[in-house]
Design a protein around this motif. Structure first.
Motif, PDB file in Angstrom:
ATOM      1  N   PHE A   1      43.543 -65.472 -50.647  1.00 21.89           N
ATOM      2  CA  PHE A   1      42.346 -64.657 -50.865  1.00 21.89           C
ATOM      3  C   PHE A   1      41.083 -65.474 -50.604  1.00 21.89           C
ATOM      4  CE2 PHE A   1      38.932 -63.108 -53.568  1.00 21.89           C
ATOM      5  CZ  PHE A   1      38.909 -61.762 -53.261  1.00 21.89           C
ATOM      6  N   SER A   2      41.020 -66.676 -51.208  1.00 20.60           N
ATOM      7  CA  SER A   2      39.817 -67.505 -51.069  1.00 20.60           C
ATOM      8  C   SER A   2      39.603 -67.943 -49.622  1.00 20.60           C
ATOM      9  CB  SER A   2      39.924 -68.752 -51.943  1.00 20.60           C
ATOM     10  OG  SER A   2      40.449 -68.440 -53.189  1.00 20.60           O
ATOM     11  N   LEU A   3      40.697 -68.327 -48.973  1.00 18.24           N
ATOM     12  CA  LEU A   3      40.588 -68.769 -47.583  1.00 18.24           C
ATOM     13  C   LEU A   3      40.053 -67.628 -46.700  1.00 18.24           C
ATOM     14  CD1 LEU A   3      41.279 -71.505 -46.413  1.00 18.24           C
ATOM     15  CD2 LEU A   3      43.480 -70.604 -45.700  1.00 18.24           C
ATOM     16  N   GLY A   4      40.567 -66.422 -46.949  1.00 21.90           N
ATOM     17  CA  GLY A   4      40.126 -65.254 -46.188  1.00 21.90           C
ATOM     18  C   GLY A   4      38.661 -64.944 -46.434  1.00 21.90           C
ATOM     19  N   LEU A   5      38.250 -65.080 -47.697  1.00 23.72           N
ATOM     20  CA  LEU A   5      36.855 -64.796 -48.042  1.00 23.72           C
ATOM     21  C   LEU A   5      35.920 -65.780 -47.320  1.00 23.72           C
ATOM     22  CD1 LEU A   5      35.000 -63.088 -49.747  1.00 23.72           C
ATOM     23  CD2 LEU A   5      35.237 -64.723 -51.597  1.00 23.72           C
ATOM     24  N   LEU A   6      36.291 -67.070 -47.363  1.00 28.60           N
ATOM     25  CA  LEU A   6      35.471 -68.077 -46.683  1.00 28.60           C
ATOM     26  C   LEU A   6      35.425 -67.802 -45.180  1.00 28.60           C
ATOM     27  CD1 LEU A   6      36.551 -71.293 -48.576  1.00 28.60           C
ATOM     28  CD2 LEU A   6      34.331 -70.173 -48.622  1.00 28.60           C
TER      29      LEU A   6
ATOM     30  N   ASP B   1      35.751 -64.902 -43.638  1.00 28.76           N
ATOM     31  CA  ASP B   1      34.904 -63.747 -43.343  1.00 28.76           C
ATOM     32  C   ASP B   1      33.427 -64.107 -43.419  1.00 28.76           C
ATOM     33  OD1 ASP B   1      36.780 -61.887 -42.720  1.00 28.76           O
ATOM     34  OD2 ASP B   1      37.078 -61.224 -44.776  1.00 28.76           O
ATOM     35  N   ILE B   2      33.067 -64.923 -44.417  1.00 31.21           N
ATOM     36  CA  ILE B   2      31.662 -65.309 -44.556  1.00 31.21           C
ATOM     37  C   ILE B   2      31.236 -66.175 -43.375  1.00 31.21           C
ATOM     38  CG2 ILE B   2      30.060 -66.697 -45.919  1.00 31.21           C
ATOM     39  CD1 ILE B   2      31.471 -65.688 -48.405  1.00 31.21           C
ATOM     40  N   LEU B   3      32.066 -67.156 -43.021  1.00 27.28           N
ATOM     41  CA  LEU B   3      31.697 -68.065 -41.933  1.00 27.28           C
ATOM     42  C   LEU B   3      31.678 -67.354 -40.585  1.00 27.28           C
ATOM     43  CD1 LEU B   3      33.614 -71.301 -42.937  1.00 27.28           C
ATOM     44  CD2 LEU B   3      31.147 -70.992 -42.808  1.00 27.28           C
ATOM     45  N   MET B   4      32.649 -66.467 -40.378  1.00 32.82           N
ATOM     46  CA  MET B   4      32.799 -65.831 -39.063  1.00 32.82           C
ATOM     47  C   MET B   4      31.939 -64.579 -38.917  1.00 32.82           C
ATOM     48  SD  MET B   4      34.899 -67.576 -37.306  1.00 32.82           S
ATOM     49  CE  MET B   4      36.303 -68.654 -37.346  1.00 32.82           C
ATOM     50  N   ASN B   5      31.317 -64.161 -40.006  1.00 35.63           N
ATOM     51  CA  ASN B   5      30.471 -62.966 -39.952  1.00 35.63           C
ATOM     52  C   ASN B   5      31.264 -61.688 -39.695  1.00 35.63           C
ATOM     53  OD1 ASN B   5      27.939 -61.883 -40.272  1.00 35.63           O
ATOM     54  ND2 ASN B   5      27.397 -62.006 -38.118  1.00 35.63           N
ATOM     55  N   THR B   6      32.483 -61.639 -40.207  1.00 33.10           N
ATOM     56  CA  THR B   6      33.279 -60.408 -40.122  1.00 33.10           C
ATOM     57  C   THR B   6      33.174 -59.698 -41.482  1.00 33.10           C
ATOM     58  OG1 THR B   6      35.143 -61.914 -40.493  1.00 33.10           O
ATOM     59  CG2 THR B   6      34.961 -60.951 -38.322  1.00 33.10           C
ATOM     60  N   PRO B   7      33.466 -58.391 -41.533  1.00 28.32           N
ATOM     61  CA  PRO B   7      33.326 -57.670 -42.803  1.00 28.32           C
ATOM     62  C   PRO B   7      34.107 -58.360 -43.926  1.00 28.32           C
ATOM     63  CG  PRO B   7      33.774 -56.139 -41.034  1.00 28.32           C
ATOM     64  CD  PRO B   7      33.877 -57.511 -40.444  1.00 28.32           C
ATOM     65  N   LEU B   8      33.464 -58.544 -45.077  1.00 25.23           N
ATOM     66  CA  LEU B   8      34.088 -59.250 -46.197  1.00 25.23           C
ATOM     67  C   LEU B   8      35.324 -58.512 -46.683  1.00 25.23           C
ATOM     68  CD1 LEU B   8      31.264 -60.558 -48.529  1.00 25.23           C
ATOM     69  CD2 LEU B   8      32.331 -61.617 -46.559  1.00 25.23           C
ATOM     70  N   GLY B   9      36.339 -59.297 -47.031  1.00 25.90           N
ATOM     71  CA  GLY B   9      37.540 -58.707 -47.618  1.00 25.90           C
ATOM     72  C   GLY B   9      38.655 -58.486 -46.610  1.00 25.90           C
ATOM     73  N   VAL B  10      38.291 -58.349 -45.332  1.00 24.39           N
ATOM     74  CA  VAL B  10      39.312 -58.028 -44.320  1.00 24.39           C
ATOM     75  C   VAL B  10      40.304 -59.180 -44.172  1.00 24.39           C
ATOM     76  CG1 VAL B  10      39.707 -57.568 -41.893  1.00 24.39           C
ATOM     77  CG2 VAL B  10      37.839 -56.430 -43.063  1.00 24.39           C
ATOM     78  N   SER B  11      39.791 -60.398 -43.952  1.00 23.48           N
ATOM     79  CA  SER B  11      40.698 -61.540 -43.759  1.00 23.48           C
ATOM     80  C   SER B  11      41.504 -61.816 -45.011  1.00 23.48           C
ATOM     81  CB  SER B  11      39.909 -62.780 -43.352  1.00 23.48           C
ATOM     82  OG  SER B  11      39.275 -62.566 -42.130  1.00 23.48           O
ATOM     83  N   SER B  12      40.866 -61.669 -46.194  1.00 22.26           N
ATOM     84  CA  SER B  12      41.594 -61.882 -47.449  1.00 22.26           C
ATOM     85  C   SER B  12      42.809 -60.959 -47.502  1.00 22.26           C
ATOM     86  CB  SER B  12      40.698 -61.583 -48.647  1.00 22.26           C
ATOM     87  OG  SER B  12      39.581 -62.414 -48.644  1.00 22.26           O
TER      88      SER B  12
ATOM     89  N   LEU C   1      28.261 -75.042 -47.211  1.00 21.94           N
ATOM     90  CA  LEU C   1      29.119 -75.620 -46.176  1.00 21.94           C
ATOM     91  C   LEU C   1      28.334 -76.200 -45.000  1.00 21.94           C
ATOM     92  CD1 LEU C   1      32.138 -73.171 -46.100  1.00 21.94           C
ATOM     93  CD2 LEU C   1      32.059 -75.483 -46.978  1.00 21.94           C
ATOM     94  N   ALA C   2      27.060 -75.803 -44.871  1.00 22.10           N
ATOM     95  CA  ALA C   2      26.276 -76.278 -43.721  1.00 22.10           C
ATOM     96  C   ALA C   2      26.187 -77.807 -43.665  1.00 22.10           C
ATOM     97  CB  ALA C   2      24.884 -75.648 -43.730  1.00 22.10           C
ATOM     98  N   PRO C   3      25.890 -78.504 -44.803  1.00 28.40           N
ATOM     99  CA  PRO C   3      25.845 -79.972 -44.723  1.00 28.40           C
ATOM    100  C   PRO C   3      27.194 -80.574 -44.307  1.00 28.40           C
ATOM    101  CG  PRO C   3      24.897 -79.204 -46.787  1.00 28.40           C
ATOM    102  CD  PRO C   3      25.527 -78.023 -46.150  1.00 28.40           C
TER     103      PRO C   3
END
Lengths: 171, 292
Positions: A67-72, A74-85, B54-56
């Protein structure tokens, strides 16, 4: 016998390593310049991480890790939140319910099984994003991403296998 | 028998907990999808916190990566240095001729501007940021840069590199920002053909070559035509170089961008001050409207 404090700390640290390593790989994949052009096809790094640990040491990365890996991601990749989780946890669930199939199998079999799991995962992800954002991803890039994901697995599996040996070593 | 029974009860509890965790987390994932769809402050704060944190880390990671890339480039360039030299010498001569011409035109342009009492375009201040993540992929295309609200970055600002337009800021955290690339499926920017002045919209579709849409006169377009920003909506300043037409087939016009998205190291964020590109309608507004 109750474990000592040191043993508990040691166990916790060991359990965090698979997640930490997966996060590191996710970050490495998006750092500019390290990646040759073909990596821009977007292999599903996190899927590979979650799949490996679910097949080999399910106790090392639980649903919370997925879950956490997916959330991170989605945030980093700019995809809708929750999908990767969701996709990562479903992958874990599929592998865990088929645990009898996976246990003690040679690498080629797990690679072949990954081909099926990853196909389901990428199609589901494309569908979820289509429903949430209203755009449909072209099939070309999806196929490229899928093939790249499969090709990267032996390399990542080797890295994880090394890590697994280190983790199971007695202190 | 006793410890065995205890063990199995413990095992059953563990399995039940495991299943419960799965159900709760899947529900949480669906909850996040809904929250994200509603575009709440909470979600924005969460993603800003994560990217800021995470940016740094990414910055530290990107530095050795950049040096490795530079070394590889050096080796590649050494191999072709002779031909490169000859090519550059020829190009230099050609550019010198252009420079002379440009100087003449600059003087002439200045005189004409003086004659017409033209109000000059606002000159932006720029903030330079390092690209620490290139999340180019199948589902979305964006960059993370190490410039945030504390450096003066604001949502909507235009991002350029030496070669041309990169995109615009869509999310601004305290220390990091996200640049939506022109190739992203959500990117739609007003452009104009440099020669014919025909207006169009450059639409990204997560492929390397965005498409030129809503172009009225498609007949005159051929590969190699330059495309620049039009500034029609006021979101972009006019005249920023974007790319060239790469292919024209069956009504689909694809554009090759001037920038290489995978190879950007530093980008400039253009800051037109609090008023943005469209300044207050002052005494010069009529003159500007006449020239647009």
């Amino acid at each position: 016998m109750r474990p000592t404090l040191w043993q508990t700390l040691d166990q916790t640290a060991r359990r965090l390593i698979p997640f930490g390593l997966s996060l590191l790989l996710l970050l490495l994949a998006i750092v500019p310049m390290t990646t040759p052009g073909f990596l821009r096809a977007g292999p599903m790094i996190t899927l590979l991480c979650v799949y490996y640990w679910a097949v080999h040491r399910p106790d090392m990365m639980g649903y919370l890790g997925g879950f956490s890996l997916g959330l991170l991601e989605d945030i980093l990749m700019n995809t809708p939140l929750g999908v990767s989780s969701l996709i990562l946890m479903l992958t874990q669930m599929v592998v865990l319910t088929q645990y009898r199939f996976f246990v003690g199998r040679p690498f080629l079999i797990t690679w072949w099984a990954l081909a099926l799991v990853a196909l389901g995962a990428i199609l589901l992800k494309a569908l979820a994003i289509a429903l949430l954002s209203g755009y449909v991803v072209a099939p070309g890039p999806l196929i490229a991403s899928y093939v790249l994901t499969l090709l990267l697995y032996p390399i990542l599996a080797w890295v994880f296998a090394r890590t697994q040996i280190l983790l199971t070593k007695e202190p | 028998m006793q410890p065995n029974g205890q063990l199995s009860r413990f095992g059953a509890m563990k399995v039940a907990l495991h299943r419960l965790a799965f159900v709760v987390l899947v529900a949480a994932a669906f909850g996040l999808m809904l929250l994200g769809k509603a575009d709440t402050v909470l979600v924005t704060r969460l993603s800003h916190a994560v990217t800021d944190a995470l940016a740094p880390v990414l910055e530290v990671m990107s530095k050795p990566a950049a040096s490795v890339g530079a070394v590889m480039n050096n080796i590649r360039e050494l191999a072709a240095i002779r031909e490169e030299n000859a090519r550059l010498r020829e190009e230099n001569q050609r550019l010198l001729r252009w420079q002379t011409l440009a100087r003449q035109l600059q003087v002439e342009n200045q005189r004409l501007r003086d004659l017409a009492n033209l109000v000059p375009d606002p000159r932006p201040r720029s903030i330079t940021g390092r690209v620490v993540a290139d999340t180019g992929g199948v589902f979305a295309r964006s960059l993370l840069v190490t410039v945030g609200a504390r450096d003066g970055a604001r949502k909507g600002q235009v991002v350029v590199a030496a070669e041309g337009l990169v995109g615009r800021l869509t999310e601004v955290g305290a220390r990091s920002s996200r640049v939506l690339l022109l190739t992203d499926i959500n990117s739609k920017i007003p452009v104009v053909m440099e020669e014919s002045r025909a207006r169009a919209i450059l639409v990204g579709d997560n492929s390397n070559r965005p498409e030129l849409a809503f172009l009225k006169a498609k007949a005159g377009v051929s590969p190699g035509d330059r495309i620049v920003t039009s500034g029609v909506t006021g979101a972009f300043p006019p005249g920023l170089p974007v790319g060239v037409v790469a292919s024209v087939d069956e009504g689909h016009i694809r554009v090759e961008l001037f920038i290489e998205e995978g190879r950007l190291e530093l980008v400039r964020i253009l800051d037109y001050g609090p008023d943005g590109i469209i300044a207050d309608p002052g005494p010069g507004a009529a003159a500007r409207a006449g020239t647009d």
